[in-house]
Design a protein around this motif. Sequence first.
Motif, PDB file in Angstrom:
ATOM      1  N   ASP A  31      -6.197  44.608  11.378  1.00 58.27           N
ATOM      2  CA  ASP A  31      -7.329  43.689  11.460  1.00 58.27           C
ATOM      3  C   ASP A  31      -6.945  42.229  11.208  1.00 58.27           C
ATOM      4  N   ALA A  32      -5.661  41.926  11.245  1.00 58.29           N
ATOM      5  CA  ALA A  32      -5.206  40.570  10.950  1.00 58.29           C
ATOM      6  C   ALA A  32      -4.180  40.092  11.971  1.00 58.29           C
ATOM      7  N   ASP A  33      -4.182  38.799  12.269  1.00 55.60           N
ATOM      8  CA  ASP A  33      -3.060  38.204  12.991  1.00 55.60           C
ATOM      9  C   ASP A  33      -1.872  38.178  12.034  1.00 55.60           C
ATOM     10  N   MET A  34      -0.748  38.675  12.507  1.00 57.76           N
ATOM     11  CA  MET A  34       0.453  38.732  11.676  1.00 57.76           C
ATOM     12  C   MET A  34       1.568  37.928  12.341  1.00 57.76           C
ATOM     13  N   LYS A  35       2.374  37.260  11.512  1.00 51.68           N
ATOM     14  CA  LYS A  35       3.425  36.411  12.050  1.00 51.68           C
ATOM     15  C   LYS A  35       4.728  36.609  11.293  1.00 51.68           C
ATOM     16  N   TRP A  36       5.804  36.295  11.969  1.00 53.86           N
ATOM     17  CA  TRP A  36       7.125  36.186  11.348  1.00 53.86           C
ATOM     18  C   TRP A  36       7.586  34.733  11.483  1.00 53.86           C
ATOM     19  N   PHE A  37       8.132  34.215  10.394  1.00 54.01           N
ATOM     20  CA  PHE A  37       8.775  32.915  10.370  1.00 54.01           C
ATOM     21  C   PHE A  37      10.207  33.104   9.862  1.00 54.01           C
ATOM     22  N   ARG A  38      11.016  32.079  10.038  1.00 51.49           N
ATOM     23  CA  ARG A  38      12.342  32.082   9.437  1.00 51.49           C
ATOM     24  C   ARG A  38      12.672  30.670   8.961  1.00 51.49           C
ATOM     25  N   GLN A  39      13.593  30.612   8.021  1.00 52.45           N
ATOM     26  CA  GLN A  39      13.964  29.316   7.454  1.00 52.45           C
ATOM     27  C   GLN A  39      15.444  29.286   7.147  1.00 52.45           C
ATOM     28  N   VAL A  40      16.074  28.222   7.587  1.00 52.07           N
ATOM     29  CA  VAL A  40      17.464  27.933   7.258  1.00 52.07           C
ATOM     30  C   VAL A  40      17.451  26.883   6.145  1.00 52.07           C
ATOM     31  N   PRO A  41      18.329  27.003   5.159  1.00 52.91           N
ATOM     32  CA  PRO A  41      18.330  26.028   4.056  1.00 52.91           C
ATOM     33  C   PRO A  41      18.350  24.596   4.564  1.00 52.91           C
ATOM     34  N   ASN A  84      17.361  42.467  18.309  1.00 59.58           N
ATOM     35  CA  ASN A  84      18.529  42.945  19.049  1.00 59.58           C
ATOM     36  C   ASN A  84      19.363  41.773  19.553  1.00 59.58           C
ATOM     37  N   SER A  85      20.581  42.053  19.933  1.00 58.88           N
ATOM     38  CA  SER A  85      21.485  41.032  20.480  1.00 58.88           C
ATOM     39  C   SER A  85      21.517  39.800  19.578  1.00 58.88           C
ATOM     40  N   LEU A  86      21.685  40.047  18.311  1.00 60.69           N
ATOM     41  CA  LEU A  86      21.620  38.964  17.335  1.00 60.69           C
ATOM     42  C   LEU A  86      22.736  37.947  17.550  1.00 60.69           C
ATOM     43  N   LYS A  87      22.406  36.702  17.269  1.00 65.20           N
ATOM     44  CA  LYS A  87      23.327  35.589  17.409  1.00 65.20           C
ATOM     45  C   LYS A  87      23.526  34.915  16.047  1.00 65.20           C
ATOM     46  N   THR A  88      24.600  34.175  15.906  1.00 62.79           N
ATOM     47  CA  THR A  88      24.845  33.504  14.631  1.00 62.79           C
ATOM     48  C   THR A  88      23.708  32.548  14.286  1.00 62.79           C
ATOM     49  N   GLU A  89      23.083  31.979  15.294  1.00 64.28           N
ATOM     50  CA  GLU A  89      21.981  31.042  15.028  1.00 64.28           C
ATOM     51  C   GLU A  89      20.694  31.729  14.580  1.00 64.28           C
ATOM     52  N   ASP A  90      20.677  33.061  14.573  1.00 60.44           N
ATOM     53  CA  ASP A  90      19.537  33.789  14.013  1.00 60.44           C
ATOM     54  C   ASP A  90      19.639  33.925  12.496  1.00 60.44           C
ATOM     55  N   THR A  91      20.748  33.506  11.925  1.00 62.24           N
ATOM     56  CA  THR A  91      20.915  33.570  10.478  1.00 62.24           C
ATOM     57  C   THR A  91      19.852  32.731   9.785  1.00 62.24           C
ATOM     58  N   GLY A 107       5.403  36.587   2.307  1.00 61.11           N
ATOM     59  CA  GLY A 107       6.235  37.498   1.556  1.00 61.11           C
ATOM     60  C   GLY A 107       7.337  36.729   0.844  1.00 61.11           C
ATOM     61  N   GLN A 108       8.209  37.464   0.147  1.00 58.06           N
ATOM     62  CA  GLN A 108       9.278  36.820  -0.616  1.00 58.06           C
ATOM     63  C   GLN A 108      10.477  36.492   0.257  1.00 58.06           C
ATOM     64  N   GLY A 109      10.517  37.052   1.464  1.00 62.47           N
ATOM     65  CA  GLY A 109      11.601  36.778   2.401  1.00 62.47           C
ATOM     66  C   GLY A 109      12.729  37.785   2.301  1.00 62.47           C
ATOM     67  N   THR A 110      13.435  37.936   3.415  1.00 63.81           N
ATOM     68  CA  THR A 110      14.611  38.796   3.459  1.00 63.81           C
ATOM     69  C   THR A 110      15.705  38.070   4.245  1.00 63.81           C
ATOM     70  N   GLN A 111      16.912  38.071   3.702  1.00 65.62           N
ATOM     71  CA  GLN A 111      18.019  37.319   4.287  1.00 65.62           C
ATOM     72  C   GLN A 111      18.640  38.096   5.442  1.00 65.62           C
ATOM     73  N   VAL A 112      18.792  37.425   6.561  1.00 67.47           N
ATOM     74  CA  VAL A 112      19.518  37.953   7.711  1.00 67.47           C
ATOM     75  C   VAL A 112      20.719  37.049   7.950  1.00 67.47           C
ATOM     76  N   THR A 113      21.908  37.638   7.936  1.00 69.46           N
ATOM     77  CA  THR A 113      23.124  36.886   8.182  1.00 69.46           C
ATOM     78  C   THR A 113      23.858  37.519   9.363  1.00 69.46           C
ATOM     79  N   VAL A 114      24.082  36.729  10.387  1.00 70.82           N
ATOM     80  CA  VAL A 114      24.795  37.198  11.572  1.00 70.82           C
ATOM     81  C   VAL A 114      26.152  36.503  11.595  1.00 70.82           C
ATOM     82  N   SER A 115      27.185  37.284  11.383  1.00 67.91           N
ATOM     83  CA  SER A 115      28.525  36.708  11.268  1.00 67.91           C
ATOM     84  C   SER A 115      29.572  37.763  11.582  1.00 67.91           C
ATOM     85  N   SER A 116      30.662  37.304  12.152  1.00 68.13           N
ATOM     86  CA  SER A 116      31.783  38.212  12.404  1.00 68.13           C
ATOM     87  C   SER A 116      32.780  38.157  11.250  1.00 68.13           C
TER      88      SER A 116
END
Length: 116
Positions: A31-41, A84-91, A107-116
Amino acid sequence: EVQLMESGGGLVQPGGSLRLSCAASGFTVRDADMKWFRQVPGKDYEWVSTIKRSDSITYFTDAVKGRFTISRDNAKNTLYLQMNSLKTEDTAVYYCYTDADGRQHWGQGTQVTVSS
């Protein structure tokens, strides 16, 4: 009380996949509009995706179109972001967001790190 709790972040190689979850309480995600955001330091929050409450239409920022999917499980009252097909810039730290009761909730956030 509206609460959001993300999980599912981690370290992944470029080209890999992750699924983020956002467990909601105090309201119904259906019953709500839901969104995802992301933030780089050092940078502002960047909107990533929206799923509308009325018709479940989804929207994505151009940078993730064709790679990310947003969905919800009404029985579990949980929002998802399949990446899917994650890129380093998705970190970034990824946050779910709603204004289900007319106020902003993050929410409190969850860290995503894309790196080789």
